[in-house]
Design a protein around this motif. Structure first.
Motif, mmCIF file in Angstrom:
data_model
loop_
_atom_site.group_PDB
_atom_site.id
_atom_site.type_symbol
_atom_site.label_atom_id
_atom_site.label_comp_id
_atom_site.label_asym_id
_atom_site.label_seq_id
_atom_site.Cartn_x
_atom_site.Cartn_y
_atom_site.Cartn_z
ATOM 1 N N THR A 70 -3.539 40.203 43.951
ATOM 2 C CA THR A 70 -3.802 40.781 45.272
ATOM 3 C C THR A 70 -2.915 40.194 46.356
ATOM 4 O O THR A 70 -2.501 40.896 47.262
ATOM 5 N N SER A 71 -2.619 38.900 46.317
ATOM 6 C CA SER A 71 -1.740 38.327 47.348
ATOM 7 C C SER A 71 -0.291 38.302 46.916
ATOM 8 O O SER A 71 0.593 38.568 47.707
ATOM 9 N N GLU A 89 -2.661 43.514 38.932
ATOM 10 C CA GLU A 89 -1.707 43.049 39.917
ATOM 11 C C GLU A 89 -2.379 41.984 40.775
ATOM 12 O O GLU A 89 -3.551 42.128 41.145
ATOM 13 N N GLU A 134 -12.061 40.020 41.502
ATOM 14 C CA GLU A 134 -11.731 40.977 42.557
ATOM 15 C C GLU A 134 -10.975 40.325 43.708
ATOM 16 O O GLU A 134 -10.203 40.988 44.392
ATOM 17 N N GLU A 135 -11.178 39.022 43.900
ATOM 18 C CA GLU A 135 -10.473 38.307 44.965
ATOM 19 C C GLU A 135 -9.005 38.078 44.606
ATOM 20 O O GLU A 135 -8.148 38.049 45.484
ATOM 21 N N THR A 136 -8.715 37.923 43.340
ATOM 22 C CA THR A 136 -7.360 37.557 42.931
ATOM 23 C C THR A 136 -6.563 38.679 42.276
ATOM 24 O O THR A 136 -5.343 38.613 42.248
ATOM 25 N N SER A 192 -6.081 43.083 41.415
ATOM 26 C CA SER A 192 -6.453 44.466 41.699
ATOM 27 C C SER A 192 -6.051 45.331 40.515
ATOM 28 O O SER A 192 -5.183 44.965 39.725
ATOM 29 N N ASP A 193 -6.712 46.455 40.416
ATOM 30 C CA ASP A 193 -6.433 47.432 39.362
ATOM 31 C C ASP A 193 -6.390 46.779 37.981
ATOM 32 O O ASP A 193 -5.523 47.068 37.163
#
Length: 142
Positions: free
Chosen positions: A94-95, A92, A62-64, A66-67
Motif C-alpha cells: 500500500t505505501s 501490492e 489490509e494496512e500493508t 492491497s489487492d
C-alpha cells in the motif's frame, strides 16, 4: 465437506470475496481457538489466535497490502487432518507500491472439520521439512 474441499473453498472465498468474506464465515472455516502463523512469522515471530487474532491479521494485511489474492496451485492431504497447499500470492504494497508475486506454502491442521492451526512459509525447503515432520506425527515448534 472434507479437508481438501474446505481448503479449496477457503481460497475461493478469499479470491471472490476477499478477507472480509473469510471474516464473515469464520465459524465455517476455523475453530474458536484457531492459531495462524503467517509467512511473516519466519521474520517477526507473529502468531494470531482465535477470532480476535484473525481480525487483527486482516487489519495488518489490509494496512500493508492491497489487492491481495492467491492462485491455488496444489492442495493435498499429507496426513489425517493435515493439508498442504501451494498458492501463488499476488498483491501490492500500500505505501511502497511493490508488486507481490510469491509462492506460499501453507500447512493446516483440522479438528472436527475446521482448521485449528495454520502455518505459512515463503521458503519451499522449510515448508517441506515442516510438512514431512507433521506427516510423521512429530510435534513441531515454528
Amino acid at each position: 465437506m472434507n479437508n481438501v474441499e474446505l481448503t479449496r473453498e477457503f481460497w475461493r472465498i478469499w479470491n471472490e470475496e476477499g478477507l472480509s468474506g473469510l471474516r464473515a464465515r469464520y465459524d465455517d472455516f476455523f475453530t474458536d481457538d484457531f492459531e495462524w502463523r503467517p509467512p511473516i512469522t519466519e521474520v517477526m515471530g507473529a502468531r494470531y489466535v482465535g477470532r480476535e487474532g484473525f481480525e487483527r491479521y486482516i487489519a495488518d494485511v489490509e494496512e500493508t497490502l492491497s489487492d491481495i489474492h492467491g492462485e491455488l496451485e496444489e492442495v493435498t492431504e499429507i496426513a489425517p487432518d493435515v493439508v498442504h497447499s501451494r498458492v501463488r500470492m499476488h498483491g501490492e504494497g500500500t505505501s511502497s507500491g511493490a508488486v507481490i508475486d510469491a509462492p506460499v506454502i501453507g500447512i493446516s491442521r483440522f479438528s472436527d472439520g475446521r482448521i485449528c492451526w495454520g502455518w505459512g512459509s515463503y521458503d519451499p525447503a522449510t515448508a517441506e521439512r515442516v510438512a514431512e515432520a507433521i506427516a510423521r506425527g512429530e510435534e513441531i515448534e515454528v
